[in-house]
Scaffold this active site. Structure first.
Site, mmCIF file in Angstrom:
data_model
loop_
_atom_site.group_PDB
_atom_site.id
_atom_site.type_symbol
_atom_site.label_atom_id
_atom_site.label_comp_id
_atom_site.label_asym_id
_atom_site.label_seq_id
_atom_site.Cartn_x
_atom_site.Cartn_y
_atom_site.Cartn_z
ATOM 1 N N GLU A 1 0.858 -1.181 0.000
ATOM 2 C CA GLU A 1 0.000 0.000 0.000
ATOM 3 C C GLU A 1 0.891 1.227 0.000
ATOM 4 O O GLU A 1 1.953 1.219 0.645
ATOM 5 C CB GLU A 1 -0.903 0.011 1.246
ATOM 6 C CG GLU A 1 -2.106 -0.887 1.092
ATOM 7 C CD GLU A 1 -3.043 -0.924 2.289
ATOM 8 O OE1 GLU A 1 -4.194 -1.336 2.127
ATOM 9 O OE2 GLU A 1 -2.616 -0.545 3.399
ATOM 10 N N HIS B 1 -5.168 -12.704 4.523
ATOM 11 C CA HIS B 1 -5.332 -12.477 3.083
ATOM 12 C C HIS B 1 -4.322 -13.276 2.250
ATOM 13 O O HIS B 1 -4.693 -14.006 1.336
ATOM 14 C CB HIS B 1 -5.182 -10.993 2.744
ATOM 15 C CG HIS B 1 -6.146 -10.096 3.486
ATOM 16 N ND1 HIS B 1 -7.385 -10.499 3.876
ATOM 17 C CD2 HIS B 1 -6.033 -8.803 3.888
ATOM 18 C CE1 HIS B 1 -8.010 -9.493 4.494
ATOM 19 N NE2 HIS B 1 -7.199 -8.453 4.517
ATOM 20 N N LYS C 1 5.239 -11.026 0.923
ATOM 21 C CA LYS C 1 5.760 -9.694 1.263
ATOM 22 C C LYS C 1 4.549 -8.781 1.437
ATOM 23 O O LYS C 1 3.672 -8.759 0.568
ATOM 24 C CB LYS C 1 6.631 -9.222 0.107
ATOM 25 C CG LYS C 1 7.370 -7.941 0.351
ATOM 26 C CD LYS C 1 8.481 -7.733 -0.676
ATOM 27 C CE LYS C 1 7.975 -7.384 -2.044
ATOM 28 N NZ LYS C 1 8.989 -6.777 -2.914
ATOM 29 N N GLN D 1 -4.935 -6.447 -7.917
ATOM 30 C CA GLN D 1 -5.290 -5.021 -7.955
ATOM 31 C C GLN D 1 -4.043 -4.176 -7.947
ATOM 32 O O GLN D 1 -3.003 -4.664 -7.494
ATOM 33 C CB GLN D 1 -6.173 -4.658 -6.755
ATOM 34 C CG GLN D 1 -5.437 -4.807 -5.424
ATOM 35 C CD GLN D 1 -6.309 -4.602 -4.217
ATOM 36 O OE1 GLN D 1 -7.466 -4.940 -4.216
ATOM 37 N NE2 GLN D 1 -5.741 -4.045 -3.156
HETATM 38 C C1 BG6 Z 1 -7.690 -4.980 5.587
HETATM 39 C C2 BG6 Z 1 -6.553 -4.526 6.427
HETATM 40 O O1 BG6 Z 1 -8.032 -6.289 5.916
HETATM 41 O O2 BG6 Z 1 -7.321 -4.922 4.219
HETATM 42 C C3 BG6 Z 1 -6.111 -3.144 6.027
HETATM 43 O O3 BG6 Z 1 -6.954 -4.523 7.782
HETATM 44 C C4 BG6 Z 1 -5.836 -3.066 4.541
HETATM 45 O O4 BG6 Z 1 -4.959 -2.770 6.755
HETATM 46 C C5 BG6 Z 1 -6.996 -3.620 3.767
HETATM 47 O O5 BG6 Z 1 -5.624 -1.709 4.206
HETATM 48 C C6 BG6 Z 1 -6.666 -3.717 2.300
HETATM 49 O O6 BG6 Z 1 -7.797 -4.084 1.583
HETATM 50 P P1 BG6 Z 1 -7.947 -3.669 0.069
HETATM 51 O O7 BG6 Z 1 -9.164 -4.373 -0.387
HETATM 52 O O8 BG6 Z 1 -8.068 -2.190 0.031
HETATM 53 O O9 BG6 Z 1 -6.698 -4.126 -0.619
#
Ligand code: BG6
Ligand code: NDP
Length: 596
Positions: free
Chosen positions: A321, A345, A438, A482
């Site tokens: 991010e 995830h 990562k 994404q």
């Molecule tokens: C969440 C995390 O599960 O997923 C966050 O707690 C993270 O820290 C988010 O920003 C990311 O989700 P996405 O769908 O925006 O990639």
């Protein structure tokens, strides 16, 4: 008599039930089951005999959906194209009841209560997803949405709050404003404490008024901090359970912070709910390209034979991010990036990627295979994990805060905002193949992807002609979850011309170039599945246990030894330690290559 195809599902986009071995056509009261033997292929045609003999019917599979042929409806029922090859026909009133199956099931209703409706997730994701489902006619005819939280709000104030985040992303031309208004009129608010049975009993009363004597089915979405999950479940279950239909609860992550706390949470929830009622959400499982992983692998002959240690050199699961923990530092500091992203995830993606072919696409068959992968994983060595934390950085005159600059984070926090780890699956298929993960916040870009690096071509004929090191220029399959969803395969190719020079090029499937339809948000798919009772994309308790069993020891090791993270500047590519870790297994991170 000629016949018209109709969708028996009241849901336009119902895809999930078509996956089930024992599919149940969506109807709260009258589920119709197709008990095919687990191992047998799905039949192309199945005959459906309704109670009574009002109409002769045939059900057949078309584009993965169940449809029925109902004689005598042609020219009298308006039809609507739902998706390629599937048409929905609104039955004339007198023909709504086919035998014992009510197509426009008028006797049942679904009430969706968003617990924690005043919060960030509810505003950002849950209400917009519910609207998108409504817009696409995916919600049942009778439904009500309730927001529940402690904040004082009127229905009008809730609608106002919700309306600010609704977008007509699906098709801007079609009466979106009108649809929004209709949707908002179905949204209500009830203020209450999360640990008050009395307040939930008031909610129950309000729900009943809207359910108007129909068979009620209730979905509670716990969009609240985890320390109040159990209180809310207790009160909802004791005071606001559906009296005749189903009651389901969607639980947001985090599901505990280690094996013990996760087991304790599951135990507490199970005092009030059965496992079947608990829908543990991991929204990454609802992302289009994660959903497509199994399709890619199991429906293309060219991939499945390559899916093993024989051809695959390493697999990389990458999450980054380009922003920090802004606004969520308080939550994050208690968890860190390994619990926030890796243990759920990325590990879920890994399990889907690496599982054996399931017996069927039934939820239990898929989850059985995923759990086998998780239980075959080698304990993670602390040496195989590197952690980092972002520090402040000034770039182009703009200064970006460090993690500990957040007021809700202790100044001496060692919580990792970045981690890289090498994982191994000790089974015959994956023995020795590094799965590198990562994940980081405040990095130089935002992406989530799966990279599969293949082995080099033995005795490559073109080594001399290539000009590049073909041992390095191996094939790489990239599944970009994404942004800009894509699947591309890096191949070695002859540069056009009279000479013989090779370069690396991409066979590229860029979703936005190939498909005009916008990709639904993960929460839409998951909410729809929860309403339909489809569990395939939700985490079963044994999966959760296995995931924590893998991560708990290494997390404890890092925390007990107070391992100091490697600091990296906000907006950078992360700590160099990640490169050393990859190099230990003769791997280069694919996302940091020159052409990325
Ligand atoms: C969440 C995390 O599960 O997923 C966050 O707690 C993270 O820290 C988010 O920003 C990311 O989700 P996405 O769908 O925006 O990639
Ligand atoms: P919030 O912190 O915004 O909390 C949601 C609501 O819960 C608040 O509006 C508040 O409502 C109530 N609340 C907050 N803190 C407390 C407390 N200490 N005691 C009692 N009630 C409290 O959470 P989010 O909306 O960000 O997230 C909800 C859930 O989803 C959490 O479990 C989170 O971990 C998870 N999640 C969130 C994501 C996100 O992007 N936000 C992503 C993935 C998961 P009120 O005061 O009105 O009662």
């Amino acid at each position: 008599m000629a016949s018209a195809p109709i969708s028996l599902s009241t849901h336009c986009c119902s895809s999930s039930s078509a996956y089930s071995n024992s599919s149940s056509i969506w109807s709260h009261q009258n589920p119709i089951n197709f008990p095919f033997p687990a191992a047998s292929p799905k039949p192309k045609y199945a005959s459906l005999q309704f109670k009574g003999n009002a109409f002769p019917n045939v059900v057949f599979m078309q584009d993965g959906a169940w449809t029925a042929t109902v004689a005598g409806l042609e020219n009298e029922a308006p039809s609507k194209n739902l998706k390629d090859g599937l048409t929905s026909v609104a039955l004339p009133k007198e023909k709504n009841q086919i035998g014992n199956f009510d197509v426009n099931d008028d006797k049942s209703t679904v009430s969706i209560t968003v617990v924690g409706a005043s919060g960030d997730l509810a505003k950002k994701k849950i209400f917009p997803a519910l609207f998108a489902l409504y817009y696409e006619d995916c919600l049942p005819e009778h439904f009500t949405i309730f927001g529940y939280a402690r904040s004082k709000m009127t229905d009008a104030e809730l609608r106002d709050m919700v309306s600010r985040t609704l977008t007509c992303r699906i098709d801007k031309r079609e009466n979106c404003g009108e649809k929004m208004e209709q949707f908002l009129q179905r949204c209500f608010y009830h203020s209450g404490q999360y640990d008050s049975q009395e307040n939930f009993a008031e909610l129950d009363k309000a729900l009943k008024e809207h359910e108007a004597g129909r068979v009620s089915n209730r979905l509670f979405y716990l969009s609240i901090p985890p320390n109040i999950f159990v209180d809310a479940v207790k009160c909802a279950s004791l005071s606001a359970t559906a009296s005749a239909g189903w009651t389901r609860v969607i639980v947001e992550k985090p599901f505990g912070r280690d094996s013990e706390s996760s087991a304790a949470l599951t135990k507490s929830l199970k005092q009030y709910l059965t496992e079947d009622q608990i829908f543990r959400i991991d929204h990454y499982l609802g992302k289009e390209l994660v959903e497509n992983l199994s399709v890619l692998r199991f429906s293309n002959l060219i991939f499945e034979p390559l899916w093993s240690r024989q051809y695959i050199r390493n697999v990389q699961l990458i999450f980054s991010e380009d922003f920090g923990t802004e606004g969520r530092g308080g939550y994050f500091d208690h968890y860190g990036i390994m619990r926030d992203i890796m243990q759920n995830h990325l590990l879920q993606i890994l399990a889907l990627f690496a599982m054996e072919t399931p017996v069927s696409l039934d939820a239990e068959d898929i989850r059985n295979e995923k759990v086998k992968v998780l239980r075959s994983m080698r304990p993670i060595r602390a040496d195989d994990v590197i952690i980092g934390q972002y520090k402040s950085h000034t770039k182009g005159g703009v200064s970006y805060p460090g993690y500990t600059d957040d007021k809700t984070v202790p100044k001496d926090s060692l919580t990792p905002t970045f981690a890289a780890a090498a994982l191994f699956i000790d089974n015959a298929r994956w023995d020795g193949v590094p799965f590198l993960m990562k994940a980081g916040k405040a990095l130089h870009d935002k992406r989530a992807e799966i990279r599969v690096q293949f082995r080099n071509v033995p005795g490559n004929l073109y080594n001399r002609n290539s000009g590049t090191d073909l041992d390095q220029a191996t094939n790489e399959l990239v599944i970009r979850v994404q942004p800009d969803e894509a699947i591309y395969l890096k191949i070695n190719n002859k540069v056009p011309g009279l000479g013989m020079r090779l370069d690396q090029s991409n066979l590229n499937l860029l979703y936005k170039a190939r498909y005009s339809k916008e990709i639904p948000d993960a929460y839409e798919r998951l909410l729809l599945d929860a309403v339909e009772g489809e569990r395939r994309l939700f985490i079963r308790s044994d999966e959760l246990d296995a995931a924590w069993a893998l991560f708990t020891p290494v997390l404890k090791n890092l925390e007990e030894n107070r391992k100091v993270p490697e600091y990296y500047p906000y907006g950078s590519r992360g700590p160099v330690g990640a490169h050393y870790l990859a190099a230990r297994y003769n791997v280069k991170w694919g996302d940091l290559g020159v052409d990325e």
